[in-house]
Scaffold this motif. Structure first.
Motif, PDB file in Angstrom:
ATOM      1  N   PRO A 183     -27.879  61.152  65.351  1.00 15.03           N
ATOM      2  CA  PRO A 183     -27.319  60.956  64.000  1.00 15.03           C
ATOM      3  C   PRO A 183     -27.557  59.547  63.450  1.00 15.03           C
ATOM      4  CG  PRO A 183     -25.713  62.040  65.415  1.00 15.03           C
ATOM      5  CD  PRO A 183     -26.851  61.603  66.301  1.00 15.03           C
ATOM      6  N   VAL A 184     -27.617  58.535  64.336  1.00 13.29           N
ATOM      7  CA  VAL A 184     -27.907  57.179  63.843  1.00 13.29           C
ATOM      8  C   VAL A 184     -29.313  57.148  63.244  1.00 13.29           C
ATOM      9  CG1 VAL A 184     -28.318  54.772  64.542  1.00 13.29           C
ATOM     10  CG2 VAL A 184     -26.264  55.972  65.330  1.00 13.29           C
ATOM     11  N   ARG A 185     -30.274  57.737  63.959  1.00 16.28           N
ATOM     12  CA  ARG A 185     -31.644  57.800  63.407  1.00 16.28           C
ATOM     13  C   ARG A 185     -31.656  58.528  62.054  1.00 16.28           C
ATOM     14  NH1 ARG A 185     -33.316  59.153  69.054  1.00 16.28           N
ATOM     15  NH2 ARG A 185     -34.320  57.281  69.837  1.00 16.28           N
ATOM     16  N   GLY A 186     -30.929  59.632  61.992  1.00 16.57           N
ATOM     17  CA  GLY A 186     -30.899  60.418  60.750  1.00 16.57           C
ATOM     18  C   GLY A 186     -30.324  59.620  59.592  1.00 16.57           C
ATOM     19  N   ARG A 187     -29.277  58.828  59.887  1.00 19.17           N
ATOM     20  CA  ARG A 187     -28.662  58.037  58.805  1.00 19.17           C
ATOM     21  C   ARG A 187     -29.625  56.966  58.311  1.00 19.17           C
ATOM     22  NH1 ARG A 187     -24.044  58.286  62.772  1.00 19.17           N
ATOM     23  NH2 ARG A 187     -22.827  60.035  62.016  1.00 19.17           N
ATOM     24  N   ILE A 188     -30.328  56.317  59.242  1.00 12.94           N
ATOM     25  CA  ILE A 188     -31.284  55.277  58.807  1.00 12.94           C
ATOM     26  C   ILE A 188     -32.338  55.924  57.910  1.00 12.94           C
ATOM     27  CG2 ILE A 188     -32.949  53.520  59.533  1.00 12.94           C
ATOM     28  CD1 ILE A 188     -31.442  53.377  62.238  1.00 12.94           C
ATOM     29  N   ARG A 189     -32.819  57.095  58.330  1.00  9.29           N
ATOM     30  CA  ARG A 189     -33.893  57.751  57.546  1.00  9.29           C
ATOM     31  C   ARG A 189     -33.403  58.221  56.181  1.00  9.29           C
ATOM     32  NH1 ARG A 189     -35.826  60.033  63.019  1.00  9.29           N
ATOM     33  NH2 ARG A 189     -37.633  58.699  63.367  1.00  9.29           N
ATOM     34  N   ARG A 190     -32.091  58.403  56.030  1.00 11.19           N
ATOM     35  CA  ARG A 190     -31.568  58.807  54.708  1.00 11.19           C
ATOM     36  C   ARG A 190     -31.449  57.615  53.753  1.00 11.19           C
ATOM     37  NH1 ARG A 190     -28.308  62.492  57.403  1.00 11.19           N
ATOM     38  NH2 ARG A 190     -26.518  61.113  57.415  1.00 11.19           N
ATOM     39  N   CYS A 191     -31.580  56.376  54.280  1.00 16.08           N
ATOM     40  CA  CYS A 191     -31.581  55.208  53.382  1.00 16.08           C
ATOM     41  C   CYS A 191     -32.970  55.085  52.768  1.00 16.08           C
ATOM     42  CB  CYS A 191     -31.291  53.927  54.159  1.00 16.08           C
ATOM     43  SG  CYS A 191     -29.611  53.808  54.795  1.00 16.08           S
ATOM     44  N   SER A 192     -33.008  54.729  51.501  1.00 14.49           N
ATOM     45  CA  SER A 192     -34.314  54.511  50.854  1.00 14.49           C
ATOM     46  C   SER A 192     -34.754  53.075  51.115  1.00 14.49           C
ATOM     47  CB  SER A 192     -34.179  54.746  49.348  1.00 14.49           C
ATOM     48  OG  SER A 192     -33.301  53.769  48.807  1.00 14.49           O
ATOM     49  N   PRO A 193     -36.057  52.786  50.968  1.00 15.67           N
ATOM     50  CA  PRO A 193     -36.505  51.391  51.057  1.00 15.67           C
ATOM     51  C   PRO A 193     -35.725  50.483  50.085  1.00 15.67           C
ATOM     52  CG  PRO A 193     -38.402  52.854  51.099  1.00 15.67           C
ATOM     53  CD  PRO A 193     -37.205  53.716  50.810  1.00 15.67           C
TER      54      PRO A 193
ATOM     55  N   SER B 288     -40.499  52.286  60.033  1.00 11.78           N
ATOM     56  CA  SER B 288     -40.794  51.231  61.015  1.00 11.78           C
ATOM     57  C   SER B 288     -39.542  50.478  61.466  1.00 11.78           C
ATOM     58  CB  SER B 288     -41.813  50.247  60.443  1.00 11.78           C
ATOM     59  OG  SER B 288     -41.256  49.576  59.326  1.00 11.78           O
ATOM     60  N   ILE B 289     -38.419  50.646  60.787  1.00 11.95           N
ATOM     61  CA  ILE B 289     -37.218  49.929  61.238  1.00 11.95           C
ATOM     62  C   ILE B 289     -36.298  50.831  62.064  1.00 11.95           C
ATOM     63  CG2 ILE B 289     -37.327  48.396  59.219  1.00 11.95           C
ATOM     64  CD1 ILE B 289     -34.698  49.813  58.242  1.00 11.95           C
ATOM     65  N   VAL B 290     -36.606  52.128  62.151  1.00 14.22           N
ATOM     66  CA  VAL B 290     -35.666  53.052  62.798  1.00 14.22           C
ATOM     67  C   VAL B 290     -35.421  52.668  64.260  1.00 14.22           C
ATOM     68  CG1 VAL B 290     -35.238  55.437  63.511  1.00 14.22           C
ATOM     69  CG2 VAL B 290     -36.163  54.974  61.232  1.00 14.22           C
ATOM     70  N   GLU B 291     -36.469  52.618  65.068  1.00 24.42           N
ATOM     71  CA  GLU B 291     -36.257  52.345  66.495  1.00 24.42           C
ATOM     72  C   GLU B 291     -35.782  50.917  66.755  1.00 24.42           C
ATOM     73  OE1 GLU B 291     -35.811  54.716  68.562  1.00 24.42           O
ATOM     74  OE2 GLU B 291     -36.511  56.178  67.105  1.00 24.42           O
ATOM     75  N   PRO B 292     -36.335  49.897  66.064  1.00 26.41           N
ATOM     76  CA  PRO B 292     -35.785  48.548  66.275  1.00 26.41           C
ATOM     77  C   PRO B 292     -34.290  48.457  65.938  1.00 26.41           C
ATOM     78  CG  PRO B 292     -37.897  48.410  65.154  1.00 26.41           C
ATOM     79  CD  PRO B 292     -37.558  49.868  65.238  1.00 26.41           C
ATOM     80  N   MET B 293     -33.851  49.131  64.875  1.00 30.01           N
ATOM     81  CA  MET B 293     -32.428  49.082  64.522  1.00 30.01           C
ATOM     82  C   MET B 293     -31.586  49.821  65.557  1.00 30.01           C
ATOM     83  SD  MET B 293     -31.874  47.126  61.951  1.00 30.01           S
ATOM     84  CE  MET B 293     -30.114  47.479  61.834  1.00 30.01           C
ATOM     85  N   VAL B 294     -32.082  50.980  66.007  1.00 28.81           N
ATOM     86  CA  VAL B 294     -31.339  51.736  67.033  1.00 28.81           C
ATOM     87  C   VAL B 294     -31.184  50.865  68.282  1.00 28.81           C
ATOM     88  CG1 VAL B 294     -31.570  53.669  68.660  1.00 28.81           C
ATOM     89  CG2 VAL B 294     -31.934  54.040  66.210  1.00 28.81           C
ATOM     90  N   ALA B 295     -32.272  50.188  68.674  1.00 29.32           N
ATOM     91  CA  ALA B 295     -32.229  49.358  69.888  1.00 29.32           C
ATOM     92  C   ALA B 295     -31.229  48.216  69.746  1.00 29.32           C
ATOM     93  CB  ALA B 295     -33.625  48.805  70.175  1.00 29.32           C
ATOM     94  N   ARG B 296     -31.105  47.648  68.549  1.00 35.51           N
ATOM     95  CA  ARG B 296     -30.170  46.523  68.349  1.00 35.51           C
ATOM     96  C   ARG B 296     -28.729  47.003  68.251  1.00 35.51           C
ATOM     97  NH1 ARG B 296     -30.850  43.407  63.309  1.00 35.51           N
ATOM     98  NH2 ARG B 296     -29.709  41.760  64.339  1.00 35.51           N
ATOM     99  N   MET B 297     -28.544  48.164  67.619  1.00 36.18           N
ATOM    100  CA  MET B 297     -27.173  48.561  67.283  1.00 36.18           C
ATOM    101  C   MET B 297     -26.440  49.251  68.436  1.00 36.18           C
ATOM    102  SD  MET B 297     -27.149  49.647  63.263  1.00 36.18           S
ATOM    103  CE  MET B 297     -28.320  50.973  63.339  1.00 36.18           C
ATOM    104  N   LEU B 298     -27.197  49.979  69.279  1.00 36.90           N
ATOM    105  CA  LEU B 298     -26.531  50.740  70.337  1.00 36.90           C
ATOM    106  C   LEU B 298     -26.724  50.052  71.682  1.00 36.90           C
ATOM    107  CD1 LEU B 298     -27.493  54.363  69.254  1.00 36.90           C
ATOM    108  CD2 LEU B 298     -25.285  53.232  68.974  1.00 36.90           C
ATOM    109  N   SER B 299     -25.724  50.119  72.530  1.00 36.62           N
ATOM    110  CA  SER B 299     -25.869  49.551  73.876  1.00 36.62           C
ATOM    111  C   SER B 299     -26.786  50.457  74.694  1.00 36.62           C
ATOM    112  CB  SER B 299     -24.502  49.398  74.536  1.00 36.62           C
ATOM    113  OG  SER B 299     -23.951  50.662  74.778  1.00 36.62           O
ATOM    114  N   PRO B 300     -27.416  49.929  75.767  1.00 37.68           N
ATOM    115  CA  PRO B 300     -28.396  50.725  76.517  1.00 37.68           C
ATOM    116  C   PRO B 300     -27.850  52.091  76.931  1.00 37.68           C
ATOM    117  CG  PRO B 300     -28.484  48.450  77.206  1.00 37.68           C
ATOM    118  CD  PRO B 300     -27.345  48.551  76.233  1.00 37.68           C
TER     119      PRO B 300
END
Ligand code: MLT
Length: 259
Positions: free
Chosen positions: A162-172, A139-151
């Motif tokens: 790769p940003v999405r992949g890195r977030i998903r490799r983090c554990s809760p 649930s944090i993947v897309e909100p984090m991508v939206a905040r971290m990357l410019s449009p």
């Protein structure tokens, strides 16, 4: 507990510290560009990338910084140039507070010296509880991508995927540790005047997380700091990798040759 260590290249050692929700692979472009001349050391935060889960106890950046110093000891490395982006910058300040004698230069990208506001702290603790409750980071993947990357970068699959992949490799547990540790971090503004090594400070003109004014104010507090503003969002090293590579190559070469 030692974090996962990625040790690439030979030459003067440079330690790269990644941003929140990412891992050491955030620095792949920089390591590809610099490892011919420098020894690039990267670590994954506990619970992210290839690192083990965070240890039990009160989450604190000091604990992870001590583990990073132990990782350098395990490689027989005494002094390093440190490159940190955002949370990596908070860790760089922690290292400077704990062991300034081990730092020969500091590159601080898209980061701030100040502590969190009460509202920011509340948001962090809420996210920590959310991922623990859901036992997932999805649930944090897309909100984090939206905040971290410019449009503009959202349309660049080679950046965003790769940003999405890195977030998903983090554990809760990794996300919760990082948020609680960042929420507890002290204000580092008073440390700035003590920084007596060369510094490079990079800001992103479209950074939605840390505005340029804050980054500029941080640079102004450091005696020997070069300030560079790039047209990009929060993850300058991914959105403007060639420009960041050039800045780092020039800065690190001069800083490591001078000392
Ligand atoms: C990061 O990119 O490391 C984080 O956005 C930093 C923060 O949440 O303050």
């Amino acid at each position: 507990m030692l974090p996962a260590i990625h040790d690439t290249g030979t030459g003067a050692p440079v330690l790269f510290l990644h941003a929140f929700t990412l891992d050491a692979s955030q620095w792949d472009h920089q390591v590809a560009a610099l490892s011919g001349d420098m020894r690039c050391i990267r670590v994954d935060l506990w619970g992210c990338g290839s690192s083990p889960a965070p240890p039990a106890g009160e989450p604190a950046l000091d604990g992870f910084a001590a583990a990073v110093l132990a990782a350098l000891d395990s490689l027989n490395i005494d002094k390093v140039a440190v490159v940190g982006l955002s949370m990596g910058g908070y860790l760089a300040f922690t290292l400077w507070r704990l062991a300034p004698q081990r730092i020969r230069a500091l590159a601080l990208c898209n980061t701030r010296a100040t502590a969190d506001t009460a509202a920011a702290r509340g948001d962090r603790l809420a996210m920590a509880e959310q991922v623990e409750r859901e036992q997932s980071v999805e649930s944090i993947v897309e909100p984090m991508v939206a905040r971290m990357l410019s449009p503009g970068a959202h349309d660049e699959a080679h950046i965003v995927d790769p940003v999405r992949g890195r977030i998903r490799r983090c554990s809760p547990a990794g996300i919760a540790f990082a948020q609680r540790a960042m929420a507890a971090r002290p204000d580092s503004t008073a440390l700035l005047a003590s920084i007596d090594v060369p510094a490079l400070v990079i800001a992103g003109s479209r950074d939605a997380i840390i505005p340029t004014q804050e980054v500029r104010a941080m640079a102004d507090g450091i005696t020997d700091a070069r300030y560079r503003e790039l047209e990009c969002g929060h993850l300058s090293n991914l959105e403007r990798s060639r420009a960041v590579n050039q800045e780092l190559a020039t800065f690190l070469t001069a800083a490591t040759m001078a000392s």
